[in-house]
Design an enzyme around this catalytic site. Structure first.
Site, PDB file in Angstrom:
ATOM      1  N   ARG A 688       0.860  -1.186   0.000  1.00  0.00           N
ATOM      2  CA  ARG A 688       0.000   0.000   0.000  1.00  0.00           C
ATOM      3  C   ARG A 688       0.899   1.240   0.000  1.00  0.00           C
ATOM      4  O   ARG A 688       1.253   1.762   1.058  1.00  0.00           O
ATOM      5  CB  ARG A 688      -0.913  -0.023   1.218  1.00  0.00           C
ATOM      6  CG  ARG A 688      -1.807  -1.264   1.304  1.00  0.00           C
ATOM      7  CD  ARG A 688      -2.678  -1.203   2.559  1.00  0.00           C
ATOM      8  NE  ARG A 688      -3.558  -2.357   2.674  1.00  0.00           N
ATOM      9  CZ  ARG A 688      -3.281  -3.449   3.371  1.00  0.00           C
ATOM     10  NH1 ARG A 688      -2.122  -3.548   4.021  1.00  0.00           N
ATOM     11  NH2 ARG A 688      -4.138  -4.438   3.452  1.00  0.00           N
ATOM     12  N   ARG A 724       0.709  -1.328  -5.306  1.00  0.00           N
ATOM     13  CA  ARG A 724      -0.460  -0.564  -5.749  1.00  0.00           C
ATOM     14  C   ARG A 724      -0.064   0.902  -5.823  1.00  0.00           C
ATOM     15  O   ARG A 724       0.490   1.447  -4.858  1.00  0.00           O
ATOM     16  CB  ARG A 724      -1.611  -0.753  -4.757  1.00  0.00           C
ATOM     17  CG  ARG A 724      -2.858   0.047  -5.104  1.00  0.00           C
ATOM     18  CD  ARG A 724      -3.983  -0.256  -4.126  1.00  0.00           C
ATOM     19  NE  ARG A 724      -3.723   0.235  -2.787  1.00  0.00           N
ATOM     20  CZ  ARG A 724      -4.458  -0.079  -1.712  1.00  0.00           C
ATOM     21  NH1 ARG A 724      -5.466  -0.940  -1.829  1.00  0.00           N
ATOM     22  NH2 ARG A 724      -4.171   0.412  -0.534  1.00  0.00           N
ATOM     23  N   GLU A 817     -11.588  -3.902  -8.072  1.00  0.00           N
ATOM     24  CA  GLU A 817     -12.343  -3.443  -6.897  1.00  0.00           C
ATOM     25  C   GLU A 817     -13.742  -2.959  -7.266  1.00  0.00           C
ATOM     26  O   GLU A 817     -14.634  -2.945  -6.428  1.00  0.00           O
ATOM     27  CB  GLU A 817     -11.601  -2.281  -6.222  1.00  0.00           C
ATOM     28  CG  GLU A 817     -10.203  -2.596  -5.768  1.00  0.00           C
ATOM     29  CD  GLU A 817      -9.463  -1.346  -5.360  1.00  0.00           C
ATOM     30  OE1 GLU A 817      -9.360  -1.100  -4.155  1.00  0.00           O
ATOM     31  OE2 GLU A 817      -8.989  -0.623  -6.260  1.00  0.00           O
ATOM     32  N   ASN A 840     -12.221  -6.473  -0.293  1.00  0.00           N
ATOM     33  CA  ASN A 840     -12.855  -5.571   0.663  1.00  0.00           C
ATOM     34  C   ASN A 840     -13.705  -4.529  -0.060  1.00  0.00           C
ATOM     35  O   ASN A 840     -14.901  -4.372   0.215  1.00  0.00           O
ATOM     36  CB  ASN A 840     -11.798  -4.862   1.521  1.00  0.00           C
ATOM     37  CG  ASN A 840     -10.976  -5.830   2.349  1.00  0.00           C
ATOM     38  OD1 ASN A 840     -11.261  -7.013   2.378  1.00  0.00           O
ATOM     39  ND2 ASN A 840      -9.962  -5.320   3.015  1.00  0.00           N
ATOM     40  N   ASP A 841     -13.090  -3.805  -1.005  1.00  0.00           N
ATOM     41  CA  ASP A 841     -13.843  -2.789  -1.747  1.00  0.00           C
ATOM     42  C   ASP A 841     -14.820  -3.423  -2.726  1.00  0.00           C
ATOM     43  O   ASP A 841     -15.936  -2.930  -2.901  1.00  0.00           O
ATOM     44  CB  ASP A 841     -12.888  -1.868  -2.505  1.00  0.00           C
ATOM     45  CG  ASP A 841     -12.433  -0.698  -1.653  1.00  0.00           C
ATOM     46  OD1 ASP A 841     -13.112  -0.391  -0.666  1.00  0.00           O
ATOM     47  OD2 ASP A 841     -11.387  -0.108  -1.972  1.00  0.00           O
ATOM     48  N   ARG A 851     -18.268  -1.058   4.550  1.00  0.00           N
ATOM     49  CA  ARG A 851     -17.809  -2.096   5.474  1.00  0.00           C
ATOM     50  C   ARG A 851     -17.515  -1.547   6.866  1.00  0.00           C
ATOM     51  O   ARG A 851     -17.279  -2.313   7.797  1.00  0.00           O
ATOM     52  CB  ARG A 851     -16.578  -2.808   4.910  1.00  0.00           C
ATOM     53  CG  ARG A 851     -15.358  -1.936   4.713  1.00  0.00           C
ATOM     54  CD  ARG A 851     -14.205  -2.772   4.150  1.00  0.00           C
ATOM     55  NE  ARG A 851     -12.974  -2.049   4.031  1.00  0.00           N
ATOM     56  CZ  ARG A 851     -12.591  -1.388   2.953  1.00  0.00           C
ATOM     57  NH1 ARG A 851     -13.378  -1.358   1.907  1.00  0.00           N
ATOM     58  NH2 ARG A 851     -11.431  -0.757   2.918  1.00  0.00           N
ATOM     59  N   CYS A 888      -6.116 -10.019  -2.813  1.00  0.00           N
ATOM     60  CA  CYS A 888      -5.360  -9.336  -1.756  1.00  0.00           C
ATOM     61  C   CYS A 888      -6.250  -8.770  -0.664  1.00  0.00           C
ATOM     62  O   CYS A 888      -5.782  -8.024   0.188  1.00  0.00           O
ATOM     63  CB  CYS A 888      -4.507  -8.220  -2.361  1.00  0.00           C
ATOM     64  SG  CYS A 888      -5.450  -6.939  -3.214  1.00  0.00           S
TER      65      CYS A 888
END
Length: 954
Positions: A688, A724, A817, A840-841, A851, A888
């Site tokens: 990240r 990323r 995403e 997650n996204d 979330r 990921c």
């Protein structure tokens, strides 16, 4: 704040008279589960006292104080009567905003609605609305209110010139959360504009969150090359909302009061800025009404004002400095005055003293309601750290039934519950000896520093010590101390002044769109409670000597750090999420934890046995013997598995029939790459890189980035690194990259969308990554890509840089995403080298659930079949073009999900470093045909819960 949903609005209602309309409104509240049927009598009783008609066709029925016992949950139901209903006071009503309030929350709703009345044509638009969204938009849109209060004043500064005062005023606006660092930087380059009478003005529009006006005055009169300097105003301008502030400045200058500001205390400065001249008669009075200045007492006050011989204005001492006409009901209601707050009346001319005195006496008399004196020791108007009177808890969770929560830290635990109730802090709001209060505060701050320093020394684990060190910095923050000292100088007690400073800073933090940064407000309050406890003599509860599971409303990071890991087996919180500091620390300490479990867990009795599953996000109270035995077997099996997994952590992850799946690590810091390798990671599957940017006060240059990324490449020893590109935007702001606020930052300018607006930033980052990699493998991916057009735009930059740098082993990919990106994967796979799925996204965008949402986050489950279908589409499209696919997100470390992901054909799983050995071990348990069977089974299910149930029984 009024929060409405479609379900709260009913269109096209009809009623023969006002009683019929009120009956429909009451029934609507009952159907919504807000009240019991008896509440309808309370609505009628309230109308018998006085009409709840507000104006512009809106009535706001609400119950009497006696009827509050029938309220089950605070809420609002809105009924539209397009043809209108004749109200009992002769008014014509088109909209009933019916309120069920357990305390005085209705005052906030009332205050908001008074702003609605100020808009032209609102009655017609509400009556003619054809959709709930039109009603919601009309009622929920708050006007932007400019800020000018005691917290935006910097008086008596030892400044040397106008520029220093201007910068101090701008810095004060930043401290109270009205502007960002970009605003301050813009002000630093300005020359103040003369207003006359020794007053000067600087202003800016960049980086303004809330329009506001600050004033900085010198400790002694200044004179420089521009003339006399009485003070410098700093205006944060936004739209037209700041214009009333300019009008007040014009009025101040016109009255000739500018030169008189020097040396005045804050209250008198605010008085002058409110339009109260030195000649005005003013009087203050504390509001004693139990439920504040709601419609009935406000109506009595307005009638009293209209009987006076000259106009009278009123303002709220604890709120904005704006003074409003007492003859305007909507303006008076808009003050939102509560019990214990101070009203300031002012008037000028012959008979002014008599007029303000009449209004003061009317307020003291209760304005038509019985009133009781204030208990200064317990009843204060300042924000409180915790409720003094906790709400009665609901029924506890049923015995031996799983309760769903948010998975916060993996692990499985069984132990008795230890329920920690909210602490109560009792203290006076006011104090007379400011010097003594400052001394008390300094002693408490010293004690807090000593406590935190000792905790840092005792703490084992880098993350824990680092976060506690942040707490230590907060205690030592001179801005917090100065803000508290200023409040003490104005008469506040040490406790009230300190908590006011904490709340101001915490609310500014909460206003940030980024959930990760906003949750740091919990750290501020955690520090605040520590100091407040020392001031009030309140000690933290002592946990039991036997092993236990901690149950609490919320748990501060220092609370987690104090835990004896030899005794605490798990943590359960009512609120919070997987990204809070307490959750991060629980994971670092290896403590099973679930968050967002809801109010029911506070009804548990200490000592009742609990099972906590931090992986699945479940807890069970009073488990049956059979369930307990099954859980104990699982715990024993997990410990055996953990030890075996650790021993084989450096081996490849292959299924029993030889299918290879790479397991890499997610990193937020390049410094953790060596630890990931030691734990068995086969590379970095997600770096990240935004944390590199967040760690610097200004944009890191090429050399800085190369040095940062090189640390990771050096530690990996030739293993691949997937980076990323910068993923910031409306939800993750950078202080040195000011961006406008967005109504919905998760759907706004972020990720690749943002960096493409600053191609030089993206180009520098790409050059740094490729240069740092050299001959070592690097995989670069763009976040938040929605289609091939955005990927091509980023790739054009990449190709230009790579042609110059010529890195030896490089791939360019896309982070999946956004659902559109998954659906369009066939076109992307023709040009991208790989895909990495950020579950997650992808989950929150697919399910339309944030979330981090306190009520819905438990439903944001990446094992939802819709998400799994998008993963399947992505993998199939990639493999058809010979590309590889990684995952990921958090789903990659979910034990139930791993077989499904392997069965769907995912080539790589990237997880937290701690989970690498266990993920590898889970893959080794599988065969590829079995994994494909489980994947097919999951895809057939209708819900995430059904997927998990099917996988458990398969």
């Amino acid at each position: 704040m009024l929060m409405l949903t479609r379900e709260d609005v009913r269109l096209g209602c009809q009623a023969a008279d006002w009683r019929g309309a009120l009956a429909q409104a009451a029934q609507s509240l009952v159907e919504a589960g807000r009240v019991s049927p008896e509440y309808g009598e309370g609505l009628l009783a309230r109308e018998a006292q006085s009409s709840t008609y507000l104006g512009k066709g809106i009535a706001i029925p609400h119950g009497t104080p006696d009827s509050r016992r029938f309220v089950r949950a605070t809420g609002v139901r809105v009924l539209q009567f397009p043809q209108g209903v004749s109200w009992h006071d002769g008014s014509r009503v088109n909209l009933l905003v019916t309120i069920a309030a357990q305390s005085d929350e209705h005052l906030d709703i009332l205050r908001q609605l008074t702003h609605v009345l100020e808009r032209e044509g609102v009655a017609e638009s509400l009556a003619g609305a054809t959709s709930p969204e039109e009603i919601i938009a009309a009622l929920s849109r708050l006007p932007v209110t400019a800020r000018l209060d005691a917290d935006t004043l910097c008086l008596g500064l030892p400044a040397k010139d106008r520029l220093e005062l201007a910068l101090s005023a701008a810095a004060r606006l930043r401290h109270v959360g009205c502007v960002d660092a970009g605003f301050v930087a813009a002000i630093a380059g300005q020359q103040p504009v003369p207003l006359g009478q020794g007053l000067w003005l600087v202003f800016g529009t960049t980086g303004v969150f809330t329009p506001a006006l600050a004033l900085a005055t010198p400790d002694k009169r200044l004179h420089d090359e521009g003339g006399d300097v009485t003070g410098v105003f700093c205006l944060a301008a936004q739209g037209d909302a700041h214009r009333p502030l300019l009008d007040r400045l014009d009025g101040l200058i016109a009255r000739g009061d500018g030169t008189k500001l020097h040396g005045l205390p804050a209250e008198q400065v605010l008085s002058r800025l409110a339009g109260e001249s030195a000649r005005a008669e003013t009087a203050r009075v504390r509001l004693l009404n139990a439920h504040g200045l709601h419609a009935r007492p406000a109506g009595v006050l307005v009638q009293t004002a209209r009987q006076q011989s000259l106009p009278v204005r009123v303002r709220l001492l604890e709120g904005s400095t704006e003074a409003v006409s007492v003859t305007s009901l909507s303006k008076v209601l808009g003050l939102g005055a509560r019990r214990g707050q101070t009203l300031v009346f002012s008037a000028e001319g012959e008979g002014a003293a008599k007029a303000v005195s009449a209004l003061v006496e009317a307020v003291r008399g209760g304005l038509g309601e019985p009133v009781t004196p204030l208990d200064e020791a317990h009843e204060v108007s300042a924000p409180r750290p915790l409720p003094v009177v906790p709400k009665a808890p609901p029924a506890p969770p049923p015995a031996d039934e799983p309760l769903t929560a948010v998975p916060a830290a993996p692990g499985l635990a069984i132990a008795p519950a230890y329920v920690v109730r909210p602490l109560e802090f009792h203290y006076p709001e006011r104090a007379h000896d400011a010097a003594r209060e400052r001394s008390r505060l300094e002693n408490a701050l010293l004690g807090a520093r000593q406590q935190l320093g000792a905790l840092v020394q005792r703490t084992v684990g880098g993350e824990v010590a680092q976060i506690l060190a942040i707490h230590l910095e907060m205690v030592e923050d001179p801005a917090l101390r100065d803000s508290a000292a200023e409040a003490i100088g104005e008469g506040a007690s040490a406790e009230a002044g300190w908590w006011r400073a904490i709340e101001t800073a915490a609310r500014a933090q909460e206003s940030l769109a980024d959930r990760l940064l906003a949750e740091r407000a919990a750290d501020l309050r955690d520090v605040g409670r520590r100091v407040l406890g020392l001031l009030c003599g309140v000690e933290m509860p002592t946990p039991p000597e036997h092993p236990y599971i901690l149950v609490a409303e919320d748990v501060g990071p220092s609370d987690v750090a104090r835990l004896d890991t030899a005794k605490v087996r798990g943590i359960v919180t009512v609120r919070g999420g997987a990204t809070s500091h307490s959750a991060i620390l629980a994971r670092a300490l290896g403590i099973a934890s679930v968050a967002g479990a809801g109010e029911r867990v506070m009804a548990l009795t200490s000592g009742v046995e609990l099972i906590v599953d931090g992986e699945l996000g479940r807890l069970v109270a009073a488990p049956s013997t059979a369930r307990r035995q099954r859980t104990e077997r699982r715990i024993a099996e997990q410990e055996t598995l953990r030890q075996a997994a650790h021993g084989r952590r450096h081996e490849e992850a292959r299924t029993q029939d030889g299918h290879r799946v790479e397991v890499a690590a997610n990193l937020g810091s390049t410094a953790h790459a060596a630890d990931a390798v030691e734990r068995g990671a086969e590379g970095v599957g997600l770096l990240r890189t935004e944390f590199v940017f967040m760690a610097h006060p200004q944009e890191p240059d090429l050399a800085t980035q190369i040095a940062e990324y090189s640390k990771a490449f050096d530690a990996l020893g030739g293993r691949p690194l997937v980076a990323r590109t910068l993923d910031v935007g409306g939800d993750k702001p950078l202080a040195y990259w000011p961006m406008p606020q967005e109504d919905n930052p998760f759907l706004g300018v972020r990720g690749i969308r943002l960096t493409l607006t600053r191609p030089e930033v993206l180009e520098t980052q790409l050059r740094a990554l490729l240069t740092a990699a050299g001959t070592r493998p690097v995989r670069i991916m763009f976040p938040m890509v929605k289609d091939i057009e955005e990927f091509r735009a980023g790739k054009a930059l990449f190709d230009r840089v790579q042609a110059q740098v010529k890195a030896a082993d490089v791939q360019l990919g896309v982070m999946i995403e956004v659902p559109s990106c998954a659906l369009l994967a066939p076109s992307l796979a023709k040009e991208a080298d790989f895909f990495s799925i950020g579950t997650n996204d992808l989950t929150q965008y697919t399910l339309a659930i944030d979330r981090g949402h306190p009520q819905l986050s438990a439903q944001s489950d990446a094992l939802h079949p819709s998400v799994l279908h998008l993963i399947r589409l992505t993998v199939e499209a990639a493999h058809a073009e010979g590309r590889w696919v990684g995952v990921c997100g958090e789903l990659g470390s979910d034990p139930q999900a791993i077989p499904v992901l392997v069965g769907l054909g995912v080539d790589e799983l990237s997880v937290s470093s701690r989970r690498v050995p266990l993920v590898k071990a889970r893959i080794r348990e599988l065969t590829l045909p079995r994994a494909r069977e489980l994947a097919a089974l999951a895809l057939k299910q209708p819900t995430a819960a059904a997927v998990r149930e099917a996988l458990e029984t398969a």
